[in-house]
Design a protein around this motif. Structure first.
Motif, PDB file in Angstrom:
ATOM      1  N   ALA A 421       0.831  -1.202   0.000  1.00 56.17           N
ATOM      2  CA  ALA A 421       0.000   0.000   0.000  1.00 56.17           C
ATOM      3  C   ALA A 421       0.862   1.246   0.000  1.00 56.17           C
ATOM      4  O   ALA A 421       0.606   2.206  -0.744  1.00 56.17           O
ATOM      5  CB  ALA A 421      -0.928  -0.006   1.216  1.00 56.17           C
ATOM      6  N   VAL A 422       1.892   1.265   0.836  1.00 55.87           N
ATOM      7  CA  VAL A 422       2.773   2.429   0.907  1.00 55.87           C
ATOM      8  C   VAL A 422       3.427   2.683  -0.445  1.00 55.87           C
ATOM      9  O   VAL A 422       3.493   3.818  -0.934  1.00 55.87           O
ATOM     10  CB  VAL A 422       3.835   2.231   2.008  1.00 55.87           C
ATOM     11  CG1 VAL A 422       4.909   3.312   1.933  1.00 55.87           C
ATOM     12  CG2 VAL A 422       3.173   2.241   3.381  1.00 55.87           C
ATOM     13  N   ARG A 423       3.913   1.620  -1.085  1.00 56.08           N
ATOM     14  CA  ARG A 423       4.586   1.781  -2.381  1.00 56.08           C
ATOM     15  C   ARG A 423       3.622   2.326  -3.448  1.00 56.08           C
ATOM     16  O   ARG A 423       3.955   3.229  -4.209  1.00 56.08           O
ATOM     17  CB  ARG A 423       5.177   0.441  -2.817  1.00 56.08           C
ATOM     18  CG  ARG A 423       5.727   0.387  -4.242  1.00 56.08           C
ATOM     19  CD  ARG A 423       6.706   1.526  -4.549  1.00 56.08           C
ATOM     20  NE  ARG A 423       7.809   1.599  -3.631  1.00 56.08           N
ATOM     21  CZ  ARG A 423       8.978   0.992  -3.804  1.00 56.08           C
ATOM     22  NH1 ARG A 423       9.178   0.250  -4.870  1.00 56.08           N
ATOM     23  NH2 ARG A 423       9.942   1.136  -2.922  1.00 56.08           N
ATOM     24  N   LEU A 424       2.386   1.802  -3.499  1.00 59.00           N
ATOM     25  CA  LEU A 424       1.443   2.263  -4.506  1.00 59.00           C
ATOM     26  C   LEU A 424       0.949   3.675  -4.220  1.00 59.00           C
ATOM     27  O   LEU A 424       0.685   4.442  -5.149  1.00 59.00           O
ATOM     28  CB  LEU A 424       0.276   1.292  -4.628  1.00 59.00           C
ATOM     29  CG  LEU A 424       0.640  -0.001  -5.356  1.00 59.00           C
ATOM     30  CD1 LEU A 424      -0.452  -1.046  -5.190  1.00 59.00           C
ATOM     31  CD2 LEU A 424       0.879   0.247  -6.832  1.00 59.00           C
ATOM     32  N   ALA A 425       0.832   4.032  -2.939  1.00 62.25           N
ATOM     33  CA  ALA A 425       0.483   5.417  -2.602  1.00 62.25           C
ATOM     34  C   ALA A 425       1.578   6.360  -3.084  1.00 62.25           C
ATOM     35  O   ALA A 425       1.294   7.440  -3.643  1.00 62.25           O
ATOM     36  CB  ALA A 425       0.279   5.547  -1.091  1.00 62.25           C
ATOM     37  N   GLU A 426       2.827   5.987  -2.869  1.00 60.91           N
ATOM     38  CA  GLU A 426       3.937   6.806  -3.366  1.00 60.91           C
ATOM     39  C   GLU A 426       3.882   6.926  -4.883  1.00 60.91           C
ATOM     40  O   GLU A 426       4.080   8.013  -5.449  1.00 60.91           O
ATOM     41  CB  GLU A 426       5.270   6.189  -2.943  1.00 60.91           C
ATOM     42  CG  GLU A 426       5.564   6.298  -1.465  1.00 60.91           C
ATOM     43  CD  GLU A 426       6.867   5.592  -1.089  1.00 60.91           C
ATOM     44  OE1 GLU A 426       7.517   6.043  -0.131  1.00 60.91           O
ATOM     45  OE2 GLU A 426       7.224   4.598  -1.746  1.00 60.91           O
ATOM     46  N   LEU A 427       3.621   5.802  -5.565  1.00 62.27           N
ATOM     47  CA  LEU A 427       3.536   5.829  -7.025  1.00 62.27           C
ATOM     48  C   LEU A 427       2.489   6.826  -7.501  1.00 62.27           C
ATOM     49  O   LEU A 427       2.729   7.610  -8.430  1.00 62.27           O
ATOM     50  CB  LEU A 427       3.176   4.441  -7.549  1.00 62.27           C
ATOM     51  CG  LEU A 427       4.301   3.430  -7.760  1.00 62.27           C
ATOM     52  CD1 LEU A 427       3.714   2.101  -8.199  1.00 62.27           C
ATOM     53  CD2 LEU A 427       5.293   3.931  -8.781  1.00 62.27           C
ATOM     54  N   ARG A 428       1.312   6.800  -6.900  1.00 65.93           N
ATOM     55  CA  ARG A 428       0.239   7.695  -7.348  1.00 65.93           C
ATOM     56  C   ARG A 428       0.597   9.150  -7.104  1.00 65.93           C
ATOM     57  O   ARG A 428       0.303  10.023  -7.932  1.00 65.93           O
ATOM     58  CB  ARG A 428      -1.069   7.342  -6.639  1.00 65.93           C
ATOM     59  CG  ARG A 428      -1.602   5.970  -7.024  1.00 65.93           C
ATOM     60  CD  ARG A 428      -2.973   5.720  -6.430  1.00 65.93           C
ATOM     61  NE  ARG A 428      -4.010   6.452  -7.133  1.00 65.93           N
ATOM     62  CZ  ARG A 428      -5.286   6.415  -6.788  1.00 65.93           C
ATOM     63  NH1 ARG A 428      -5.673   5.696  -5.755  1.00 65.93           N
ATOM     64  NH2 ARG A 428      -6.179   7.099  -7.471  1.00 65.93           N
TER      65      ARG A 428
END
Length: 1000
Positions: A421-428
């Protein structure tokens, strides 16, 4: 064509032809042509050539549109199908064509993609009906590019995880593969900007070059690209990197070696990478702009990727679902003026007006807000806040990307337990930054901000130290300064800044622990002093139970403090996430100005026992939520935690399960919220067009200010200030159900429950019998002895006054409700092969393996039952001579009565229109117009004492059982008991409709 305007005016099937006129097609009002299928209420509303559009009214539009289209296709008929749900204001389109999807359209707020898809239906049927059907199927599929992408992404992830690089530990495989795929995914968005050497197919060409040279894609392409090019300034790049050409320096943490990679430098094989590029990345077009009107993959689809990459059991046990972006925007639009109004000391409406007008004071107030999502998921709320705040303040010479970088540096914080979740939040968030960067050449692209000090992996619910306090102000100021520097740091300057930030966070933790230890020692001393004190008779008080419990708790916390300090000294940096340390500056200022998001919705039974115990010990609202079998949803703990993390006067804006407003487990939370916070908005979004989740959920939006309510404060029942009703907050105290709809009907019910006793004071309501293995106990073979067979009543079998059981039950208990010590041969032979499975049932607690659960419903002599799930409350009394062997199952609720007459009277009472309306107002909503009439809802219904002694009610009940039409007479009698005026009756009748049929 102004399709959105036409959609907004659709109220009935007769309005649909206007839509097709706008699409250039022939409107109809004809009967359905003879196509060999019974279509019930369907009508033909339009025609294009020989292709008809058929429409029907439906409470399940997607289900019914798909079902009818499939039936037509199975019979070789070509047609389009439209299902209209008037209540929820939705249309669903499908086509009788192989594999055709369903397109759902909100009539009041259709998405851009939905409008684009409808626009593609325009035109003539050139090539005949079949050709137009194919065209229509393609048009309705236009909205599904994201769905197709995340399905293929998940399939690719599963294939690569199943065949990982040699040497990668099984526990790390999924995370390792996901890390590589998300990096490549990000680069496809970068490629869409034209920043990869100016080549439209840079990645595909480089993969082909690697394969042609028989080199490793991972080792010879991706590693040099990630770690020697994208994460290094041009001047520091080696020869291998320069061959890629003009590739931007992106920085930002994404292209730095991950701890997984530092532990094991392993390559994913070429076969797996070739499969990923061919079957996933090269099959789709990418764009950095959110919610575009094309079939391209956009950044907002990453939320669905996050949901898609989780296994179904992980998603269920984490309670994680993608939040629709339209709903996020509405939540932010409603919450931001509340936070700004606190800063400006003005009303919410004035703050909203100033924000819309770009008023300097309002914009400055918004620019200083600290905003937290404590369960960040894929970053939907942080992304929404980024877009909203960056659009408020524009500075001369500053582009959109620079504004977003400034907001990220100062305003946004997120936490989640999931590293994915943290990685995908950063991506967005990174994609939002590059979307607003208008650099035309890679060399002009600004490095991405470092987000790992803002979006943290950690547990928002459980601190390692519950008694920690805010650290020293000087440390907090320095934490803020260094963190802002880390966000923008690049190159060699970044590492020392990161080290300094970690050191400061450790010092903040140590300072916090020291303060906590002093506080705890003081508390322990006060307990000991109180124990030594003398009463009026000169006797020492000693340690009574309450004092001993408090002293034990303080000593346990002191031990935890000392253990945490030792760990900190040993590790020399924080080995866990801790709000007061890692966000020390925020807590030195009192907490976050806004806490918002969509926390996990998870039933208590889905949680591990150890976590349930921790929640009971930590959260008062969870502990007070009810009995073991009625513990709150996990979101209740997040709600309590959100208020702890919010500053005094701060705003909490969360999406919660709608049942929090009515379920018994929410009573403590409801009373605390209504007593100690200012509730701005409590809005049931069950039928809201923008609250369409990829799961069957019923959301409630709650916005509250962390201050006591002012006298006379009224709560809004809709998100937007100009919509909904307003309820006096004082009426919401006490912990009773919050009835948020119904207007006058709601007020009538509130008066009735205040003036009259409720059903729960006289009767205990409980679920019916549970087998835990329906396949074994329901409809057993004829070889089972007849003496053990009873009639089973399911919820679907309950009709007003008369149940119609259609299922046989193997009942292995005696008249006293206890399991039989042994079974006769037929039953024993039937169950013997399944003994192990019977002992594994969730409710099994020992004894004979054939034991059933909740047998009280079978032993009571006089019973009233009602369906748990129905469109209206429907009750029946089990009082007839042949009802003694009928056993309601756990899709029914049951209450025992003292006599046959009382059972008949109670059943009549529950079937009257006014009580049905009251139950509908309290009940938990369910899909397709159904509701759950659980014990909490029915127990809270008004029941005047005069009802149970009124013999006229049991006369009416018996007449109804024999087919008599008694509804009007029953309603008149019930209105007399309740003292309802004609206007009150009209208000309640509007909730259930006139002559509403009981249907399932």
């Amino acid at each position: 064509m102004e399709l959105d305007r036409i959609l907004h005016h659709i109220r009935k099937l007769e309005d649909l032809p206007a839509l097709f006129v706008a699409l250039g097609q022939q409107p109809l009002g004809d009967p359905v042509p003879d196509i060999g299928i019974r279509l019930g209420r369907a009508v033909a509303v339009a025609r294009v050539g020989n292709f008809p559009w058929l429409a029907l009214a439906s409470e399940r539009p997607e289900h019914d549109a798909r079902g009818l289209a499939r039936r037509l296709a199975a019979r070789g008929r070509t047609a389009g199908v439209i299902a209209l749900d008037v209540a929820t204001r939705r249309l669903a389109f499908s086509v009788a064509f192989d594999g055709a999807p369903v397109l759902a359209v909100g009539l009041d707020c259709p998405s851009a993609l939905a409008l684009a898809a409808l626009g593609k239906l325009a035109g003539r049927a050139e090539g005949g009906a079949l050709a137009y059907a194919a065209k229509a199927a393609d048009a309705l599929s236009a909205e599904e590019a994201g769905a197709r992408f995340f399905r293929e992404f998940r399939a690719t992830l599963e294939r690569m995880t199943a065949d990982p690089p040699a040497g990668v530990r099984s526990a790390d495989r999924r995370g390792y593969v996901l890390l590589q795929l998300t990096r490549v995914l990000f680069l496809y968005f970068v490629q869409a900007k034209g920043w990869l050497a100016g080549r439209e197919r840079f990645l595909a060409e480089e993969v082909d070059r690697c394969l042609g040279a028989r080199r490793s894609i991972h080792r010879h392409l991706l590693r040099p690209l990630f770690f020697g090019t994208l994460n290094r300034p041009y001047a520091e790049r080696g020869r291998a990197a320069t061959r890629f050409g003009a590739v931007p320096f992106l920085n930002g943490g994404l292209f730095e070696p991950h701890p997984l990679e530092r532990r094991q430098r392993r390559d994913i094989p070429n076969t797996a990478w070739r499969d990923a590029f061919d079957r996933l990345f090269e099959r789709f077009q990418f764009t950095v702009h959110e919610s575009v009107d094309s079939g391209d993959v956009a950044p907002d689809m990453l939320g669905r990727v996050f949901e898609g990459v989780m296994a179904a059991d992980v998603r269920r046990t984490s309670g994680t679902y993608y939040t629709p972006s339209a709903l996020v925007r509405q939540m932010l639009d409603a919450a931001l003026p509340v936070a700004v109004s606190s800063r400006l000391g003005c009303g919410e409406a004035e703050a909203e007006r100033l924000l819309l007008a770009g008023g300097a004071r309002a914009v400055a107030a918004a620019a200083s807000l600290t905003i937290l999502d404590p369960a960040v998921g894929s970053g939907a709320f942080l992304l929404g806040a980024l877009e909203r705040l960056s659009g408020l303040e524009t500075r001369k010479g500053e582009d959109e990307s620079a504004r977003k970088r400034r907001v990220l540096q100062c305003n946004l914080f997120g936490v989640d337990r999931s590293a994915t979740a943290v990685r995908l939040a950063e991506l967005r968030l990174w994609l939002a930054v590059i979307a607003g960067d208008h650099a035309e050449r890679p060399g002009k692209v600004q490095p991405l901000p470092n987000l790992d000090c803002l979006v943290r992996q950690g547990d928002s619910l459980f601190d390692p130290l519950g008694s920690a306090v805010a650290p020293d102000a000087a440390i907090a100021v320095r934490v803020s300064e260094v963190r802002r520097a880390v966000v923008t740091a690049v190159g060699a300057a970044k590492k020392p800044m990161v080290r300094e930030l970690r050191l400061l966070e450790s010092r903040a933790a140590e300072d916090s622990f020291t303060s906590a230890e002093v506080k705890l020692r003081t508390g322990i001393g006060e307990c000991i002093e109180a124990a030594r004190s003398r009463d009026l008779f000169g006797q020492r008080r000693g340690l009574d139970a309450s004092l001993e419990a408090r002293l034990g708790g303080l000593r346990a916390e002191l031990r935890a403090v000392r253990a945490a300090r030792r760990t900190l000294e040993r590790e020399q940096e924080l080995p866990w996430f801790h709000y007061q340390s890692q966000f020390a500056d925020v807590f030195a200022a009192g907490g976050f100005d806004m806490v918002l998001g969509n926390p996990p919705w998870l039933r208590a039974e889905e949680l591990p026992p150890q976590q349930r115990q921790r929640l009971i010990g930590r959260y008062r609202w969870w502990k007070g939520g009810g009995s073991f079998g009625n513990r709150p949803d996990l979101s209740v703990a997040f709600l309590e935690r959100a208020l702890e993390l919010a500053a005094p006067g701060g705003v909490v804006a969360l999406l919660l399960p709608a049942k929090v407003a009515t379920a018994r487990y929410g009573a403590v939370a409801r009373h605390a919220l209504a007593s100690a916070t200012t509730l701005i908005s409590v809005s049931d979004l069950t039928n809201h067009p923008d609250a369409s989740f990829d799961a069957t959920v019923y959301p409630l939006a709650m916005i509250a200010r962390n201050t006591p309510p002012p006298p006379g404060h009224r709560v809004r029942t809709a998100l937007h200030p100009g919509e909904g009703e307003r309820i006096a907050q004082a009426r919401l105290t006490g912990g009773g159900p919050w009835i948020l709809s119904g207007g006058r009907a709601r007020r009538v019910l509130a008066d009735l429950t205040r003036e009259q006793p409720v059903l729960g004071t006289h009767f205990a309501c409980h679920l019916g019998l549970k087998t835990g293995a329906n396949a074994l106990f329901l409809n057993p073979p004829e070889s089972v002895e007849a003496a053990l067979i009873r009639r089973a009543i399911r919820g679907r079998d309950v009709r007003p006054f008369t149940p119609t059981p259609r299922t046989r039950l193997l009942y292995t208990h005696g008249a006293d409700g206890a399991p039989l010590p042994s079974l006769p041969p037929g039953a024993a032979e039937h169950l013997a092969p399944h003994e192990a499975a019977l002992r594994k049932r969730a409710d099994f607690g020992g004894g004979p393996p054939w034991a059933l659960f909740r047998t009280r419903s079978a032993t009571a002599q006089h019973r009233v039952i009602w369906s748990d799930l129905a469109r209206q409350l429907t009750a029946a009394a089990l009082t007839a001579d042949d009802d003694h062997d009928a056993i309601p199952l756990n899709t029914c609720y049951v209450t025992a009565t003292e006599s046959k007459a009382v059972a008949e009277r109670l059943a009549a009472w529950l079937n009257c229109t006014w009580i049905r309306a009251s139950a509908r107002l309290i009940a938990v909503p369910a899909a397709s117009g159904f509701a759950r009439f659980g014990a909490g809802a029915v127990s809270g219904l008004p029941l005047p004492a005069s009802v149970l002694s009124d013999s006229r009610l049991d006369v009416l009940a018996r007449s109804a059982r024999n087919g008599g039409a008694i509804q009007h007479e029953l309603d008149d009698l019930a209105a007399h008991h309740l003292g309802l005026s004609a206007p009150d009756q009209g208000a309640l009748r509007s909730v259930v409709g006139v002559g509403a049929a009981h249907s399932r």
